[in-house]
Every structure is written in C-alpha cells, then in structure tokens.
Write an enzyme that holds these catalytic residues in place. Structure first.
Site, PDB file in Angstrom:
ATOM      1  N   ARG A 196     -36.303  85.667  19.694  1.00 31.21           N
ATOM      2  CA  ARG A 196     -35.029  86.019  20.538  1.00 31.21           C
ATOM      3  C   ARG A 196     -35.047  86.594  21.747  1.00 31.21           C
ATOM      4  O   ARG A 196     -34.070  86.798  22.601  1.00 31.21           O
ATOM      5  CB  ARG A 196     -34.443  87.129  19.262  1.00 31.21           C
ATOM      6  CG  ARG A 196     -33.943  86.522  17.873  1.00 31.21           C
ATOM      7  CD  ARG A 196     -33.156  87.423  17.267  1.00 31.21           C
ATOM      8  NE  ARG A 196     -34.041  88.489  16.798  1.00 31.21           N
ATOM      9  CZ  ARG A 196     -34.974  88.462  15.890  1.00 31.21           C
ATOM     10  NH1 ARG A 196     -34.918  87.602  15.136  1.00 31.21           N
ATOM     11  NH2 ARG A 196     -35.649  89.605  15.588  1.00 31.21           N
ATOM     12  N   GLU A 210     -46.628  97.975   9.522  1.00 30.35           N
ATOM     13  CA  GLU A 210     -46.583  99.057   8.359  1.00 30.35           C
ATOM     14  C   GLU A 210     -47.286  98.635   7.216  1.00 30.35           C
ATOM     15  O   GLU A 210     -48.200  99.377   6.834  1.00 30.35           O
ATOM     16  CB  GLU A 210     -45.051  99.202   8.040  1.00 30.35           C
ATOM     17  CG  GLU A 210     -44.650 100.232   7.054  1.00 30.35           C
ATOM     18  CD  GLU A 210     -43.408 100.498   6.722  1.00 30.35           C
ATOM     19  OE1 GLU A 210     -42.402  99.586   6.980  1.00 30.35           O
ATOM     20  OE2 GLU A 210     -42.793 101.390   5.814  1.00 30.35           O
TER      21      GLU A 210
END
Ligand code: AMP
Length: 171
Positions: free
Chosen positions: A59, A96
């Site tokens: 994007r 994460e």
C-alpha cells in the site's frame, strides 16, 4: 482544510485478525478528488528536494509513486523476499510472534542519494525501521519517513528516533 481526507478511510474491525482495526484506504483511492487532495496534502509535508521515494509493499506503492512523480524523483519498491528479480539487500525484523523480512534491489539507490520513505500506515514502526536500514545499506540518506496515517497509540516513533517523521492523519 475543508476537505476531510479521514472521511475516505474505512475502519475494518478484526482484520486481518481479532483485535486489529484495519485502516482501509481503498475508498480514498477510488475517489478522484480524494486521491488528488491527498497527494497535494502529502506534498505539503514532505521535502521538495528528494532523489528517490521508497514505497513499502504494497500500500506504500500508491502514493509513493504519485509523490515521486510530483517531486521529480525516482521510485523504489520494497518487497517481500523472493519477489524482486535482481540481487537484493534483505532486512529481517521482529513481529509480535516471529519475524518478517523485506528486500530492495542493491542498485535501487546510489550512495548519497536523498531518500523519502513512504507507507500508508505507521503502526509499531518495525517495518519502517527495517526499510530505513535497507536504504542505509545502499548508502542512501533517509531525509524523512512519511505516512498517510499514524497510529500514535502504538508508539512507532520510539523505534524511529533517528529520523524525521511526518504523517497526514494521526489516530
Ligand atoms: P508496523 O511495522 O507495525 O509499523 O506496521 C506497519 C505495516 O503494517 C504497514 O505496511 C501497514 O500497511 C501495515 N499496518 C499495520 N497496522 C495497520 C492497520 N491498523 N491498518 C492498515 N495497515 C496496517
């Protein structure tokens, strides 16, 4: 500004996984006026003298390329490993859970070139930090990191203290 860019950004709850509110910019891309106004607004907050705009898959390619065209700069795509056909530099960074990697062609940036890094969203900052390292591996000078949207509650700036950062919208 009377034109409200944020009206064209759609929140998608629990995408791509539970707990994430995904900032969907496709309504903004689909509207001719919003596309033009957003490009113009971004141009107000980035430096005028840039050699290369570096856009992050995928994007970051949309406005990254538009900015490059307006700034009279070249455009460099950053992609997931295995996608770029020529020799690449690769950076691996922590997520994460686990790690991720990004690649850039070794000849995409010449030593000393002034580079603007662009992406749609600044979240935790890990992606942008890895891209800044790729640019520096090639000898480029990171003049600024620019984002359409900054999610300030995720403190991405903490990982990017060495750099100038601008974003159009902050949530
Ligand atoms: P980060 O490395 O955590 O700063 O994540 C940044 C990358 O993940 C960018 O390439 C974004 O496109 C994407 N991203 C992270 N969070 C979101 C979100 N809430 N909405 C849309 N894209 C996101």
């Amino acid at each position: 500004m009377s034109f409200k860019i944020e009206k064209y950004i759609r929140d998608i709850k629990d995408f791509p996984k539970p707990g994430i509110i995904f900032k969907d910019i496709t309504p903004l891309l689909a509207d001719a006026k919003a596309l033009q106004q957003t490009t113009q607004a971004l141009l107000q907050i980035v430096p005028a003298s840039i050699d290369k705009v570096v856009g992050i898959e995928a994007r970051g390619f949309f406005f990254g390329t538009l900015l490059a065209e307006h700034l009279n700069a070249g455009f460099v795509p950053i992609r997931k490993p295995g996608k770029l056909p020529f020799k690449t530099y690769t950076e691996t960074y922590d997520l994460e859970y686990g790690t991720d990697s990004l690649s850039m062609h070794i000849d995409a940036i010449k030593p000393g070139e002034k580079v603007l890094i662009h992406d749609d969203v600044l979240a935790t900052g890990g992606t942008a930090a890895a891209v800044a390292k790729l640019v520096e591996k090639a000898g480029g000078k990171v003049v600024m990191l620019n984002f359409l949207i900054e999610l300030s509650f995720l403190s991405g700036r903490d990982k990017l203290k060495a750099y100038k950062i601008t974003s159009l919208l902050t949530f």
